[in-house]
Write a protein that holds these residues in place. Structure first.
Motif, short mmCIF file in Angstrom:
data_model
loop_
_atom_site.label_atom_id
_atom_site.label_comp_id
_atom_site.label_asym_id
_atom_site.label_seq_id
_atom_site.Cartn_x
_atom_site.Cartn_y
_atom_site.Cartn_z
N LEU A 21 0.76 -1.23 -0.07
CA LEU A 21 -0.13 0.02 0.01
C LEU A 21 0.97 1.21 -0.16
N GLY A 22 2.02 1.16 0.87
CA GLY A 22 3.13 2.42 0.78
C GLY A 22 3.44 2.65 -0.56
N LEU A 23 3.94 1.46 -1.18
CA LEU A 23 4.55 1.31 -2.49
C LEU A 23 3.48 1.97 -3.49
N PHE A 24 2.06 1.75 -3.30
CA PHE A 24 1.30 2.03 -4.35
C PHE A 24 1.38 3.45 -4.15
N GLY A 25 1.30 4.18 -2.95
CA GLY A 25 1.16 5.60 -2.76
C GLY A 25 2.50 6.29 -3.30
N LEU A 26 3.51 5.78 -2.99
CA LEU A 26 4.68 6.23 -3.97
C LEU A 26 4.62 6.34 -5.24
N ALA A 27 4.06 5.38 -6.08
CA ALA A 27 3.80 5.09 -7.25
C ALA A 27 2.83 6.19 -7.83
N MET A 28 1.82 6.40 -7.04
CA MET A 28 0.81 7.35 -7.27
C MET A 28 1.60 8.70 -7.49
N PHE A 29 2.44 9.00 -6.31
CA PHE A 29 2.85 10.38 -6.23
C PHE A 29 3.96 10.48 -7.32
N THR A 30 4.67 9.40 -7.59
CA THR A 30 5.76 9.69 -8.83
C THR A 30 5.09 10.01 -10.21
N THR A 31 3.81 9.07 -10.36
CA THR A 31 3.29 9.36 -11.80
C THR A 31 2.58 10.78 -11.95
N GLN A 32 2.12 11.10 -10.71
CA GLN A 32 1.52 12.51 -10.75
C GLN A 32 2.37 13.60 -11.19
N GLN A 33 3.53 13.40 -10.31
CA GLN A 33 4.71 14.38 -10.65
C GLN A 33 5.32 14.39 -12.24
N ARG A 34 5.30 13.23 -12.60
CA ARG A 34 5.84 13.13 -14.12
C ARG A 34 4.94 12.84 -15.34
N THR A 35 4.00 13.39 -14.92
CA THR A 35 2.74 13.41 -15.97
C THR A 35 3.33 14.13 -17.24
N LYS A 36 3.75 15.42 -17.10
CA LYS A 36 4.18 16.02 -18.44
C LYS A 36 5.41 15.21 -18.95
N GLU A 37 6.36 14.57 -18.30
CA GLU A 37 7.65 14.04 -18.70
C GLU A 37 7.07 12.88 -19.66
N ILE A 38 6.11 12.17 -19.31
CA ILE A 38 5.48 10.85 -19.87
C ILE A 38 4.90 11.51 -21.08
N GLY A 39 3.99 12.35 -20.88
CA GLY A 39 3.43 13.03 -22.14
C GLY A 39 4.39 13.57 -23.36
N VAL A 40 5.54 14.01 -23.07
CA VAL A 40 6.53 14.45 -23.95
C VAL A 40 7.31 12.99 -24.59
N ARG A 41 7.64 12.20 -23.66
CA ARG A 41 8.28 11.24 -24.10
C ARG A 41 7.35 10.21 -25.25
N LYS A 42 5.80 10.03 -24.92
CA LYS A 42 4.93 9.36 -25.89
C LYS A 42 5.00 10.26 -27.15
#
Length: 805
Positions: free
Chosen positions: A696-717
């Motif tokens: 559950l803690g790892l899920f929270g960290l994954a949630m946090f990371t994906t929120q922070q890297r939304t723009k980066e993921i969009g640019v990469r795609k």
């Protein structure tokens, strides 16, 4: 103000339902597990604390060394207690418990097998705080053939009638008059007896060197136990010295010069349950190590749950950055924002506590069965438990919510409204540290669970030196008296029974056992005294149990001289230093008189077999040829077990009115390690819970990371990145954390489990693949946990990702 905080907090929690549910479930699981462990630990630590004189009450034990073999006995000689009371004014009282084992107890109509019968001194109920419901403590056991029953036993034998003055028959001891009824002995006591018969009803062996009775001393207020300990050499010289001279023919000084010794130790009664592991304990005790282990597990699981709370709160904080900025622009100060977020945190913990209590109530019956306890719902509200839970929840809420509260309240409104606050989220060293800590705990517990189960599998499948399968044990054959041989002969005629033996001692379960003193001559012609385990067997014992003969032969009716013969095991051969043991002689010490000493000739050596727990090395063993009809062992060969049991029971009932009871040797062997089996099951459950909470803690960290890297993921795609490459990019950081956790957890787990294995004389070597498998399992679980968030982010439309910025 507080009301407003709680109202806003509740609205925010409802607004983020999924997020809140994950947070509450993780924290509730941690709190519930912690509560169950606290109940267990509190109960274990409470043993014998209820006695009014517990701070002055000690059990006398014997330790020493004879013939190079250590002696650590729970019972001591019958005269020890009375002599201490007579000789030392600092001793206020002494009392003894004399155990004769199992009894067939009869009232006017029925017979019952009772295993919890004891013969105490008349002052037993004055020393131990077990309230009498009927009778006076000073007089209930004053006369011979009197007995006190627990409330449960009184109802069992006499129903609703007044038991006082009525009689019971205790085995061959005859009629006993009921003079008192006491409350049932509490569960948190190192002994659990149901029937207390006067010690004046038995003929005691008044010798110092025998181990005849469990003896307790009560010191006078202000008298130190160290003062009594200092007087033990004087006591041993005065009373034990003459016995040593009589039995062994040497003075106490010469006895000590040879390296042999005896001494008395004093155990605080409150230490017995967790810290005493002597020979002939009243009943199996627990171990203080398990208290440390489970206490640590409770702390770790609660820590993991709190870490989850912090990570999940931090993960959701990015979405509330603008809320903080607007609140500050409208005049909110830092203290108000901290109060708001701490209120949310505390509210979550109290909701989680309520859910945890529901989980505990539902899980309590299963936990009782697993831990072999009898906790009830009332245990949760007893004493300090409820205030402690509320205070702990408040502290957890404040502690777990402190980082997000102070972190969020420190945002600068200009940065937030300009959208530059995300820079503050890039420093994730604390969150990474917390998640790594979670997985260190998880991996350690997975490794621990695997090691425990490997050790149990090793014990259950190790060659024990005898064949424990297909051996049926008939209990209480001593009740047959002179009919035991006829019963044995009848069973031997059955085609499904290969061998039958009347056996006092068997390698597992309740048995008759004894130790004897033996004297041998060394190379210099000096007499060496040994104290060895011994028991009587017939000629069928060795083949019935499938024990191998290493040298010589088994006992046989064809050799009348076998009445003066013995079998010994290989450990005894090594102890005595014999190269050619068959034909060697050894002499029993007896009671000191020449006529009591007998010389025996070794006719055979049996292979070493485990006649005690694997916590101990195989000890020397001497077996005499004779009869001991305590119980009967049958080597069977049939698939129709039910039919055989029915036939045996019919044959039994034709001989006696005693209730028919049986067991199987392999079941009794496994029961010896029931405590370890429970530990293994508890370990696996707690390890599973820790992994779930960590995920559950790892899920929270994954949630946090994906929120922070939304723009980066969009640019990469937009630039052509595939879904697989984006998932790998987001998962890589988490795998690094797990790898770091594996490196930290492996040596810690190895050290802890190696310490646990030291309690076993025969144990496994912890293999490298245990750590590799635990690491691989953890990495797989971590990847499955983060894959949901990673794939969701990778599949997001890049236009939406860039528009969100």
């Amino acid at each position: 103000m507080i009301r407003n905080y709680l109202k806003v907090a509740f609205r925010n929690l409802v607004l983020r339902k999924a997020f809140t549910a994950i947070n509450i479930i993780g924290l509730a699981m941690g709190l519930a597990t912690c509560l169950l462990i606290v109940l267990f630990v509190q109960h274990e630590l409470s043993y014998d604390n209820y006695h009014a004189k517990a701070d002055r009450l000690f059990r006398v034990t014997m330790d020493g060394q004879v013939g190079g073999k250590a002696i650590n006995l729970a019972p001591v000689g019958v005269p020890v207690g009375p002599a201490m009371f007579h000789d030392y004014s600092g001793v206020e009282a002494t009392t003894r418990l004399y155990n004769e084992g199992t009894f067939i107890v009869k009232n006017a109509n029925e017979s019952f097998k009772e295993e919890h019968v004891i013969f105490p001194d008349s002052n037993f109920f004055e020393v131990f705080s077990i309230p009498l419901l009927k009778g006076r403590a000073k007089t209930v056991l004053l006369e011979p053939n009197t007995v006190v029953l627990t409330e449960t036993m009184a109802h069992k034998y006499f129903g609703n009638q007044d038991p006082i003055g009525k009689t019971l028959t205790l085995g061959t001891r005859g009629l006993f008059r009921v003079t008192g009824v006491c409350q049932d002995v509490p569960l948190n006591t190192h002994f659990h007896y149901d029937i207390f018969a006067s010690i004046r009803s038995v003929q005691l062996r008044e010798t110092w060197l025998s181990s005849g009775a469990y003896t307790y001393v009560v010191l006078r207020p202000g008298y130190s136990i160290d003062n009594l300990k200092a007087k033990m050499p004087e006591l041993i010289s005065k009373y034990m010295g003459p016995e040593i001279q009589s039995l062994l023919g040497i003075s106490l000084v010469d006895f000590h010069r040879k390296g042999d010794r005896f001494s008395y130790q004093f155990q605080p009664i409150t230490d017995i349950h967790l810290q005493s592991h002597l020979e002939n304990e009243i009943e199996p005790n627990s171990d203080i190590q398990y208290i440390y282990i489970f206490s640590a597990i409770a702390v770790f699981i609660l820590l993991v749950a709190c870490i989850n709370f912090m990570n999940l709160s931090t993960a959701g904080s990015a979405g509330r950055a603008k809320e903080v900025g607007i609140r500050k622009v409208l005049g909110s100060v830092k203290q108000q924002l901290v109060g708001q977020f701490l209120s949310e945190s505390v509210l979550v913990t109290f909701i989680a506590l309520f859910v945890a209590l529901v989980i505990v109530v539902v899980a309590l019956p299963s936990f009782n069965q697993l831990a072999d306890k009898q906790f009830s719902v009332s245990s949760l509200i007893h004493g300090w438990m409820m205030p402690g839970m509320l205070l702990a929840s408040l502290l957890i809420g404040l502690l777990a919510g402190s980082y997000p509260a102070f972190f969020l309240s420190a945002f600068k409104p200009i940065s937030v409204l300009k959208g530059t606050v995300r820079a503050g989220f890039k420093s994730g060293w604390l969150r990474n540290t917390l998640v790594t800590t979670q997985f260190v705990v998880s991996i350690s517990m997975i490794i621990g669970t695997m090691v425990v189960y490997q050790q149990l599998h090793f014990i259950q499948n190790k060659k024990v030196g005898f064949d424990k399968d297909q051996v049926l044990i008939i209990h209480d054959t001593y009740s047959l008296g002179a009919k035991a041989d006829a019963f044995k002969a009848e069973l031997a005629k059955l085609s499904s029974i290969r061998n039958v033996t009347l056996a006092g001692y068997l390698p597992a379960g309740a048995s008759n056992q004894a130790t004897d003193g033996f004297q041998l001559k060394n190379g210099a012609g000096e007499s060496i005294t040994y104290r060895e385990q011994s028991y009587y067997i017939d000629e069928s014992y060795v083949p019935t149990l499938g024990i191998g003969i290493a040298q010589g032969r088994n006992f046989s009716k064809a050799f009348p001289t076998d009445s003066a013969a013995v079998l010994i095991n290989q450990a005894a051969v090594r102890q005595f230093g014999w190269k050619n043991p068959v034909g060697q002689q050894l002499m029993t010490v007896g009671n000191g008189s020449p006529e009591s000493r007998r010389t025996y000739t070794v006719v055979g050596v049996v292979n070493d077999f485990h006649f005690a727990s694997m916590h101990q090395r195989i000890a020397p063993l001497v077996m005499f040829y004779g009869s001991d009809n305590y119980q009967m062992a049958l080597r069977i060969q049939t698939t129709d077990i039910a039919g055989l049991l029915k036939t045996v029971e019919q044959t039994w009932k034709a001989q006696t009115n005693t209730p028919f009871a049986y067991s199987f040797l392999n079941e009794r062997f496994n029961n010896v390690y029931k405590a370890e089996q429970r530990i293994g099951q508890l370990f696996s459950i707690f390890a599973g819970l820790t992994v779930v909470i960590s995920c559950l803690g790892l899920f929270g960290l994954a949630m946090f990371t994906t929120q922070q890297r939304t723009k980066e993921i969009g640019v990469r795609k937009v630039l052509g990145a595939s879904v697989a490459s984006v998932v790998a990019l987001l998962s890589r950081d988490f795998v690094k954390l797990v790898l770091v956790a594996i490196v930290i957890a492996s040596p810690l787990a190895w050290y802890a489990m190696n310490r646990w294995l030291q309690d076993f004389a025969y144990k496994i070597d912890i293999a490298w693949w245990v750590f590799a498998l635990a690491g691989l399992l953890t990495i797989s679980i971590a990847l499955l946990t983060v894959s949901f968030q990673s794939i969701k982010a990778a599949l997001m439309n890049p236009v939406k990702s860039l528009r969100s910025e």
